[in-house]
Design a protein around this motif. Structure first.
Motif, short mmCIF file in Angstrom:
data_model
loop_
_atom_site.label_atom_id
_atom_site.label_comp_id
_atom_site.label_asym_id
_atom_site.label_seq_id
_atom_site.Cartn_x
_atom_site.Cartn_y
_atom_site.Cartn_z
N SER A 144 0.85 -1.20 0.00
CA SER A 144 0.00 0.00 0.00
C SER A 144 0.87 1.24 0.00
O SER A 144 2.01 1.21 0.47
CB SER A 144 -0.87 0.04 1.26
OG SER A 144 -1.62 -1.14 1.33
N ALA A 145 0.33 2.33 -0.51
CA ALA A 145 1.07 3.60 -0.48
C ALA A 145 0.09 4.72 -0.24
O ALA A 145 -1.06 4.67 -0.68
CB ALA A 145 1.80 3.82 -1.79
N ARG A 146 0.58 5.74 0.47
CA ARG A 146 -0.28 6.85 0.82
C ARG A 146 0.10 8.06 -0.03
O ARG A 146 1.27 8.37 -0.19
CB ARG A 146 -0.03 7.15 2.29
CG ARG A 146 -0.91 8.16 2.92
CD ARG A 146 -0.33 8.42 4.33
NE ARG A 146 -1.03 9.53 4.94
CZ ARG A 146 -2.09 9.37 5.70
NH1 ARG A 146 -2.54 8.17 5.97
NH2 ARG A 146 -2.67 10.43 6.22
N ILE A 147 -0.92 8.72 -0.58
CA ILE A 147 -0.66 9.94 -1.36
C ILE A 147 -1.29 11.11 -0.60
O ILE A 147 -2.50 11.14 -0.39
CB ILE A 147 -1.28 9.85 -2.78
CG1 ILE A 147 -0.86 8.55 -3.46
CG2 ILE A 147 -0.89 11.05 -3.63
CD1 ILE A 147 -1.57 8.29 -4.77
N GLU A 148 -0.44 12.04 -0.21
CA GLU A 148 -0.93 13.19 0.57
C GLU A 148 -1.47 14.26 -0.37
O GLU A 148 -0.98 14.42 -1.49
CB GLU A 148 0.22 13.81 1.37
CG GLU A 148 0.87 12.88 2.37
CD GLU A 148 0.08 12.76 3.66
OE1 GLU A 148 -0.84 13.57 3.87
OE2 GLU A 148 0.40 11.86 4.46
N THR A 149 -2.42 15.03 0.12
CA THR A 149 -2.93 16.14 -0.68
C THR A 149 -1.79 17.13 -0.93
O THR A 149 -0.98 17.38 -0.03
CB THR A 149 -4.13 16.82 0.02
OG1 THR A 149 -4.37 18.05 -0.61
CG2 THR A 149 -3.86 17.12 1.46
N PRO A 150 -1.71 17.68 -2.14
CA PRO A 150 -0.58 18.56 -2.46
C PRO A 150 -0.41 19.72 -1.47
O PRO A 150 0.70 20.12 -1.17
CB PRO A 150 -0.92 19.07 -3.86
CG PRO A 150 -1.86 18.05 -4.43
CD PRO A 150 -2.60 17.46 -3.29
#
Ligand SMILES: Cc1cc2nc3c(=O)[nH]c(=O)nc-3n(C[C@H](O)[C@H](O)[C@H](O)COP(=O)(O)OP(=O)(O)OC[C@H]3O[C@@H](n4cnc5c(N)ncnc54)[C@H](O)[C@@H]3O)c2cc1C
Lengths: 468, 143
Positions: A117-123
């Motif tokens: 799994s990988a987390r993508i943060e809001t820009p």
């Protein structure tokens, strides 16, 4: 010197509006079929704009649902994600979503695959995506704690002056070129209008004979989806899902997009794709990636509420004629994303056309139709993107490569994070599909992804996994 | 931060935008209040306005390439939604009516400034006229 006051209506006469053969006048009556987001946005903007040009209109919104109820009675069946773009557009229009409606502010996406799994943060590290309930929540929701998103928009339209008729419209006919709505109410069951706006969405039996009454009209295309609600309680949600939307890249046939959306005390599971059925749902729910989002031994076959709503997958043909226009899901929507955002766009375009141009076929063709076509041509890019995603979803080494690229990008404190941006925009509906597609064509993106894919492929063959 | 709030929370006294810096976004106040201040050359702070829920600021950066004309500071805890220049301009290009509200607010601000200015000049004239004759000189300071 004698001065001459120019009123809003003079202005409209002076501008292009005189070219229309049919126009709304002071006292004109407008009937809106459906008080979902499209119907409410339309009424809100029509009344706002008519006020600016000193036009007094009379608007009736027909809506049988009671959005203050929990469960199916008040629900318009949806994932309830208010996209980043829509949150900004609404804020710019002066519509701020209150905390009683936003069940959770979303600040990141977690992408789950079978290889990790990988987390993508809001820009911007800002919560600009809202998770809401369209009604007052699933069965068993504590009444009074939360407000409905659709109810809030409807209230905004009523505050501007729209009247609500709590009834379902049964049919539409034309009497002397004026549209007439027939509805199920004992006192006055027929009303004639200067303009009728059809915003009943696609999760209803369509009004009969629309294609016969409106020449060239064809109903929108749709596909079956699945939604299920689970009560977990806010603490468990915080622990297992946090304020992230969880999306899944799993190798399951016919699956286009699946997500788990954390809300106040519930989580919403949403599965979109080609005619989703029980088999696909059960495979999805039993996958270890999905189970990892819930406490151990949580009964996933339980749940508070579930439904199989339709989603708009192809726009309608010729969604207008003299004095009638279709908006929201009844006309055009964005493919698998930001349907409420599309309802906002089509509703506002129709309201602007009605006030600034006119309500004849030609007016809608000139001013409203290009907006629908723009959504449609963007969806073509969307189809390509979903096809590519599906391809990547089916190959283990590309799933690994995507994950690796995201993890590397997210570790970097600064600099361009193209894969993360592409996926963020794709999941959140923040950019047009065209823009996302063009982003994927960047050389640096292609180069890094090709490199990571090659490395993953070598690693997989070393591990002796030749299954795919 | 509260889970149900949208936007970003700024604490009391925190600077949101700084006079002289360049910006690429405007802000809409979700809850709380902000103070708009300018810094005079001698470093003195002048409070221009206080804005509350539903108000916006920083919109000038969307339309001109000038540095921020004022500093905006949180007064108490405030929650703000950032609106990106690109998102907004793209939408305004497709639907110019989105700019109505912004133009309306900007025009209200100009009207307020006009009123303030005419009040200030009227006061100046009154002060000027009521000064003793010997103070009046066609080129002040040159006597
Ligand atoms: C599984 C799924 C998940 C989704 N997730 C999201 C998401 O997370 N974010 C997002 O932005 N979009 C999402 N969508 C899309 C979104 O739900 C729609 O695009 C949006 O609801 C369209 O709004 P609308 O007002 O056109 O139609 P609707 O929301 O369907 O509203 C139509 C209204 O008309 C009323 N009505 C129906 N028939 C009649 C009649 N005969 N007379 C009077 N009233 C009538 C109904 O009661 C209803 O209130 C999702 C869709 C599905 C299927």
């Amino acid at each position: 010197m004698k001065s001459h006051k120019i009123t809003g209506q003079d202005f409209l006469k002076e501008s292009g509006r005189q070219s229309s053969s049919i126009q709304l006048k002071n006292g004109s009556r407008v009937g809106v079929v459906g008080g979902g987001p499209a119907g409410s946005f339309f009424s809100y903007f029509l009344l706002g704009l008519s006020d600016r040009v000193d036009l007094k209109l009379d608007i009736d919104i027909y809506e049988p649902k009671d959005f203050s109820k929990s469960g199916p009675q008040g629900c318009n069946k949806c994932g309830g994600i208010i996209s980043e773009t829509l949150v900004q557009h609404l804020a710019a229009e002066g519509i701020n979503l209150p905390a009683s409606i936003v069940q959770r502010g979303i600040d990141s996406y977690v992408m789950h695959t079978d290889v990790g799994s990988a987390r993508i943060e809001t820009p911007l590290h800002e919560k600009r995506i809202g998770a809401v309930y369209r009604g007052c929540g699933p069965r068993g929701t504590e009444i009074g704690r939360w407000d409905s998103f659709d109810g809030y928009l409807l209230k905004k339209a009523i505050e501007k002056g729209a009247h609500i008729i709590k009834s379902r419209v049964d049919s539409i006919t034309f009497i002397d070129d004026f549209p007439q709505l027939v509805y199920n109410h004992p006192e006055a069951s027929k009303q004639t209008y200067d303009l009728v706006v059809i915003a009943h969405g696609i999760n209803t039996s369509s009004l009969p004979n629309l294609d016969k009454i409106i020449s060239g009209y064809r109903a929108p295309g749709h596909s079956k989806t699945f939604i299920k609600e689970y009560h977990l309680g806010s603490e468990i949600i915080e622990q297992y899902l946090g304020s992230s939307m969880h999306v899944f890249l799993l190798k399951l046939p016919r699956l286009e997009f699946a997500a788990i959306i954390p809300k106040g005390d519930f989580v919403t599971v949403c599965i979109l794709g080609e005619n989703i059925d029980k088999d696909l749902v059960s495979h999805f729910m039993q996958s270890p990636e999905v189970k990892s989002c819930f406490p151990p031994n949580f009964a996933l076959d339980g749940g508070s509420c579930q439904c199989w709503p339709s989603i708009n997958t192809r726009g309608s043909q010729r969604p207008f004629c003299d004095r009638v226009v279709f908006i929201g899901d009844s006309s055009y929507s964005r493919l698998y994303k930001d349907g409420i955002g599309a309802a906002f766009i089509t509703a506002k375009a129709a309201a602007n056309t009605a006030i600034l141009q006119g309500i004849a076929t030609e007016d809608f063709k000139r001013s409203y139709w290009p907006v629908c076509k723009r959504i449609d041509s963007d969806n073509q890019f969307g189809k390509i993107l979903f096809l590519i995603t599906k391809l990547f979803q089916n190959l283990r080494f590309t799933r690994r490569a995507i994950l690796k690229t995201i993890i590397t990008e997210q570790r970097k404190p600064q600099g361009r994070k193209i894969m993360s941006t592409v996926l963020w925009d794709l999941f959140s509906g923040s950019s047009s599909y065209r823009e996302i597609f063009l982003n994927t064509l960047r050389l640096s993106f292609m180069g890094r992804f090709a490199w990571n894919s090659a490395v993953s492929l070598i690693n997989i063959s070393k591990e002796g996994n030749k299954g795919e | 931060m509260d889970n149900t709030s949208l936007g970003k929370i700024y604490k009391d006294g925190e600077i949101i935008i700084r006079q002289g810096e360049f910006g690429e976004c405007m802000y809409v106040i979700q809850s709380g209040m902000v103070q708009v201040i300018t810094h005079r050359l001698e470093g003195k702070e002048v409070l221009i306005a206080e804005l509350g829920e539903g108000d916006f600021f920083g919109e000038m950066a969307l339309f001109e390439k000038e540095a921020r004309s004022a500093t905006v500071r949180a007064k108490g805890e405030v929650s703000l939604i950032t609106i990106d220049k690109k998102t907004l301009l793209r939408r305004i290009q497709q639907d110019p009516s989105l700019a109505f509200r912004i133009v309306e607010k900007m025009s209200a601000r100009i009207r307020k400034l006009d009123e303030k200015y005419s009040r200030v000049t009227a006061n100046d004239r009154r002060n000027w006229d009521s000064r003793p004759r010997r103070w009046i000189s066609p080129t002040p300071g040159l006597k």
